[in-house]
Design a protein around this motif. Structure first.
Motif, PDB file in Angstrom:
ATOM      1  N   ALA A 159       0.837  -1.207   0.000  1.00 27.46           N
ATOM      2  CA  ALA A 159       0.000   0.000   0.000  1.00 27.46           C
ATOM      3  C   ALA A 159       0.870   1.255   0.000  1.00 27.46           C
ATOM      4  CB  ALA A 159      -0.927   0.003   1.209  1.00 27.46           C
ATOM      5  N   TYR A 160       1.932   1.244   0.796  1.00 25.03           N
ATOM      6  CA  TYR A 160       2.849   2.379   0.849  1.00 25.03           C
ATOM      7  C   TYR A 160       3.494   2.625  -0.521  1.00 25.03           C
ATOM      8  CZ  TYR A 160       6.995   5.070   2.047  1.00 25.03           C
ATOM      9  OH  TYR A 160       7.971   6.027   2.078  1.00 25.03           O
ATOM     10  N   THR A 161       3.930   1.554  -1.157  1.00 23.90           N
ATOM     11  CA  THR A 161       4.548   1.668  -2.479  1.00 23.90           C
ATOM     12  C   THR A 161       3.566   2.207  -3.502  1.00 23.90           C
ATOM     13  OG1 THR A 161       6.006  -0.171  -1.930  1.00 23.90           O
ATOM     14  CG2 THR A 161       5.778   0.387  -4.257  1.00 23.90           C
ATOM     15  N   ALA A 162       2.326   1.720  -3.451  1.00 24.04           N
ATOM     16  CA  ALA A 162       1.308   2.192  -4.399  1.00 24.04           C
ATOM     17  C   ALA A 162       1.020   3.677  -4.209  1.00 24.04           C
ATOM     18  CB  ALA A 162       0.030   1.376  -4.230  1.00 24.04           C
ATOM     19  N   VAL A 195       1.738   6.520  -7.099  1.00 13.04           N
ATOM     20  CA  VAL A 195       0.661   7.377  -7.609  1.00 13.04           C
ATOM     21  C   VAL A 195       0.967   8.848  -7.327  1.00 13.04           C
ATOM     22  CG1 VAL A 195      -1.774   7.996  -7.275  1.00 13.04           C
ATOM     23  CG2 VAL A 195      -1.113   5.607  -7.520  1.00 13.04           C
ATOM     24  N   GLY A 196       1.503   9.132  -6.144  1.00 13.23           N
ATOM     25  CA  GLY A 196       1.858  10.511  -5.808  1.00 13.23           C
ATOM     26  C   GLY A 196       2.947  11.071  -6.715  1.00 13.23           C
ATOM     27  N   ALA A 197       3.951  10.263  -7.008  1.00 12.77           N
ATOM     28  CA  ALA A 197       5.028  10.720  -7.888  1.00 12.77           C
ATOM     29  C   ALA A 197       4.509  10.983  -9.295  1.00 12.77           C
ATOM     30  CB  ALA A 197       6.149   9.684  -7.923  1.00 12.77           C
ATOM     31  N   ALA A 198       3.674  10.088  -9.803  1.00 12.69           N
ATOM     32  CA  ALA A 198       3.126  10.273 -11.150  1.00 12.69           C
ATOM     33  C   ALA A 198       2.175  11.462 -11.199  1.00 12.69           C
ATOM     34  CB  ALA A 198       2.410   9.001 -11.593  1.00 12.69           C
ATOM     35  N   GLN A 203       4.062  14.809 -11.281  1.00 17.48           N
ATOM     36  CA  GLN A 203       4.628  15.120 -12.592  1.00 17.48           C
ATOM     37  C   GLN A 203       3.551  15.574 -13.573  1.00 17.48           C
ATOM     38  OE1 GLN A 203       7.968  15.018 -13.529  1.00 17.48           O
ATOM     39  NE2 GLN A 203       8.254  14.831 -11.335  1.00 17.48           N
ATOM     40  N   ILE A 204       2.415  14.905 -13.546  1.00 19.87           N
ATOM     41  CA  ILE A 204       1.319  15.258 -14.454  1.00 19.87           C
ATOM     42  C   ILE A 204       0.750  16.629 -14.104  1.00 19.87           C
ATOM     43  CG2 ILE A 204      -1.037  14.636 -15.120  1.00 19.87           C
ATOM     44  CD1 ILE A 204      -0.099  11.675 -14.831  1.00 19.87           C
ATOM     45  N   ALA A 205       0.523  16.880 -12.814  1.00 17.63           N
ATOM     46  CA  ALA A 205      -0.021  18.180 -12.403  1.00 17.63           C
ATOM     47  C   ALA A 205       0.952  19.314 -12.705  1.00 17.63           C
ATOM     48  CB  ALA A 205      -0.358  18.160 -10.912  1.00 17.63           C
ATOM     49  N   GLY A 206       2.243  19.094 -12.452  1.00 17.88           N
ATOM     50  CA  GLY A 206       3.235  20.116 -12.757  1.00 17.88           C
ATOM     51  C   GLY A 206       3.318  20.415 -14.242  1.00 17.88           C
ATOM     52  N   GLY A 207       3.308  19.365 -15.046  1.00 18.56           N
ATOM     53  CA  GLY A 207       3.329  19.561 -16.499  1.00 18.56           C
ATOM     54  C   GLY A 207       2.089  20.266 -16.996  1.00 18.56           C
TER      55      GLY A 207
END
Length: 68
Positions: A25-28, A32-35, A38-42
């Motif tokens: 769960a922590y890894t997921a 998701v947070g990292a992706a 990046q998407i929100a910043g772009g």
């Protein structure tokens, strides 16, 4: 800076299959947070709100800080 502490708490709190589920769960959540970041910043950079270019990226923290 909190990643080692969170992983340490998971290691000390859970055992066996519960630890595996907690780490999964922590890894997921981290993936998701990292992706999403990046998407929100772009999206903010390419939107160029009000002709400001990349500056809206730095304004993301303002409402979060005001809320806290």
């Amino acid at each position: 800076m909190m990643i080692p502490q969170v992983l340490g708490i998971i290691q000390r709190t859970y055992t066996g299959s519960a630890r595996t589920r907690a780490l999964g769960a922590y890894t997921a959540v981290m993936a998701v947070g990292a992706a999403a970041g990046q998407i929100a910043g772009g999206g903010l950079v390419s939107a160029a709100l009000f002709g400001t270019g990349r500056r809206p990226v730095f304004l993301v923290n303002v409402p979060i800080g005001a809320l806290l």
